[in-house]
Design a protein around this motif. Structure first.
Motif, mmCIF file in Angstrom:
data_model
loop_
_atom_site.group_PDB
_atom_site.id
_atom_site.type_symbol
_atom_site.label_atom_id
_atom_site.label_comp_id
_atom_site.label_asym_id
_atom_site.label_seq_id
_atom_site.Cartn_x
_atom_site.Cartn_y
_atom_site.Cartn_z
ATOM 1 N N ARG A 40 -7.436 -8.993 45.620
ATOM 2 C CA ARG A 40 -7.228 -9.685 44.253
ATOM 3 C C ARG A 40 -6.449 -10.866 44.473
ATOM 4 O O ARG A 40 -5.293 -10.862 44.449
ATOM 5 C CB ARG A 40 -6.639 -8.874 43.197
ATOM 6 N N THR A 55 5.709 -6.299 37.573
ATOM 7 C CA THR A 55 6.719 -7.416 37.308
ATOM 8 C C THR A 55 7.802 -6.446 36.675
ATOM 9 O O THR A 55 9.018 -6.886 37.105
ATOM 10 C CB THR A 55 6.151 -8.485 36.290
ATOM 11 N N THR A 82 -0.441 -1.010 44.394
ATOM 12 C CA THR A 82 -1.015 -2.048 43.712
ATOM 13 C C THR A 82 -2.427 -2.419 44.168
ATOM 14 O O THR A 82 -3.311 -3.094 43.461
ATOM 15 C CB THR A 82 -0.349 -3.486 43.776
ATOM 16 N N SER A 140 -0.255 -3.531 49.007
ATOM 17 C CA SER A 140 -1.400 -4.333 48.591
ATOM 18 C C SER A 140 -2.516 -4.258 49.098
ATOM 19 O O SER A 140 -2.573 -4.608 50.390
ATOM 20 C CB SER A 140 -0.685 -5.745 48.457
ATOM 21 N N ARG A 155 -0.785 -1.048 39.653
ATOM 22 C CA ARG A 155 -1.911 -1.877 39.716
ATOM 23 C C ARG A 155 -2.098 -3.089 38.771
ATOM 24 O O ARG A 155 -2.647 -4.011 38.814
ATOM 25 C CB ARG A 155 -3.084 -0.882 39.567
ATOM 26 N N ASN A 156 -1.356 -2.704 37.626
ATOM 27 C CA ASN A 156 -1.161 -3.884 36.465
ATOM 28 C C ASN A 156 -0.348 -4.812 36.831
ATOM 29 O O ASN A 156 1.097 -4.458 36.943
ATOM 30 C CB ASN A 156 -1.043 -3.047 35.141
ATOM 31 N N PRO A 157 -0.411 -6.186 36.860
ATOM 32 C CA PRO A 157 0.645 -7.170 37.344
ATOM 33 C C PRO A 157 1.846 -6.908 36.464
ATOM 34 O O PRO A 157 2.914 -7.126 36.818
ATOM 35 C CB PRO A 157 -0.165 -8.575 37.406
ATOM 36 N N TRP A 183 0.708 -13.887 44.588
ATOM 37 C CA TRP A 183 1.750 -13.713 43.619
ATOM 38 C C TRP A 183 2.740 -12.731 44.322
ATOM 39 O O TRP A 183 4.196 -13.130 44.492
ATOM 40 C CB TRP A 183 1.763 -13.356 41.999
ATOM 41 N N GLU A 238 -5.167 -13.852 43.219
ATOM 42 C CA GLU A 238 -4.175 -14.495 42.590
ATOM 43 C C GLU A 238 -2.956 -13.513 42.567
ATOM 44 O O GLU A 238 -1.677 -13.981 42.738
ATOM 45 C CB GLU A 238 -4.432 -15.175 41.394
ATOM 46 N N PHE A 239 -3.175 -12.026 42.313
ATOM 47 C CA PHE A 239 -2.101 -11.158 42.207
ATOM 48 C C PHE A 239 -1.419 -10.909 43.396
ATOM 49 O O PHE A 239 -0.508 -11.039 43.600
ATOM 50 C CB PHE A 239 -2.837 -9.766 41.787
ATOM 51 N N ASP A 240 -2.299 -10.997 44.677
ATOM 52 C CA ASP A 240 -1.663 -10.743 45.977
ATOM 53 C C ASP A 240 -0.814 -11.982 46.328
ATOM 54 O O ASP A 240 -0.066 -11.580 47.005
ATOM 55 C CB ASP A 240 -2.958 -10.360 46.927
#
Length: 210
Positions: free
Chosen positions: A84, A63, A38, A80, A57-59, A90, A86-88
């Motif tokens: 990033r 998912t 990611t 990770s 890499r794309n959230p 999550w 918010e992504f990290d």
């Protein structure tokens, strides 16, 4: 399936190397491993490795992959980059355990402590430290412990991985079919897998009150 994210805001502490090392150790122990890349950097090209490697890499891709694998046996390892927000965050809240690698230098320790505090303040659970690139020299190891690693909360440190230069091979492109790594890398991979599985089992027992 259990999920482990290896995260960190500091470069050079071994996040990607340890992610591949953990996936390798899982494979050698007969547990299917799924490594999710990611980090913003383009993932390496792999050929014939004993574990699955995905560009996540794309959230939404991540998912989808996690949802597809959730009821399967095995270990999901998420590499990770920690760059990033918010992504990290999550990711950290979606896995069973978060590992922050720490190397023997003051900046690494300071950033790792700050990152742990940030993750936990935003709801991440089971954040742990893994000591990485630990010297095999007894005097140097004791010095690093006294000067650096002693600053970490003992109950959060789950183990250590020795400094093995050949581990870097795992984050390099497979221009030819993947060859079995040298013994010291294989030993380190099995050790890391054992450390992670032991902690995951401990956390599972705690969650059900055993």
């Amino acid at each position: 399936m259990k999920g482990v994210a290896i995260v960190g805001k500091k470069g050079g502490v071994g996040k990607t190397s340890l992610s591949h090392l953990l996936a390798l150790g899982s494979a050698w122990k007969g547990t299917p491993a799924y490594l999710m890349h990611t980090d913003d950097r383009k993932p390496i090209s792999v050929n014939g490795r004993p574990y699955m490697f995905y560009d996540a890499r794309n959230p939404q891709t991540l998912t989808t992959l996690i949802s597809a694998a959730i009821n399967q046996d095995g270990l999901c390892v998420i590499d990770s980059g920690g760059n990033r927000g918010e992504f990290d965050m999550w990711i950290a809240k979606s896995v069973d355990m978060v590992l922050i690698p720490v190397t023997p230098d003051p900046e690494s320790v300071c950033i790792a402590l700050e990152h742990m505090a940030s993750l936990e303040s935003h709801g991440a659970k089971n954040v742990r430290f893994l000591l990485n690139m630990v010297s095999s020299n007894k005097n140097e190891k004791n010095r690093d412990q006294e000067l650096y690693f002693s600053k970490l909360p003992t109950e959060k440190v789950i183990g250590e991985i020795p400094k093995v230069s050949a581990i870097k091979r795992l984050r390099e492109e497979d221009t030819n079919p993947f060859l079995t790594p040298p013994t010291n890398v294989n030993n380190a991979s099995r050790k890391l897998y054992g450390i992670v599985i032991k902690e995951l089992s401990k956390l599972e027992c705690e969650s059900i009150g055993v």
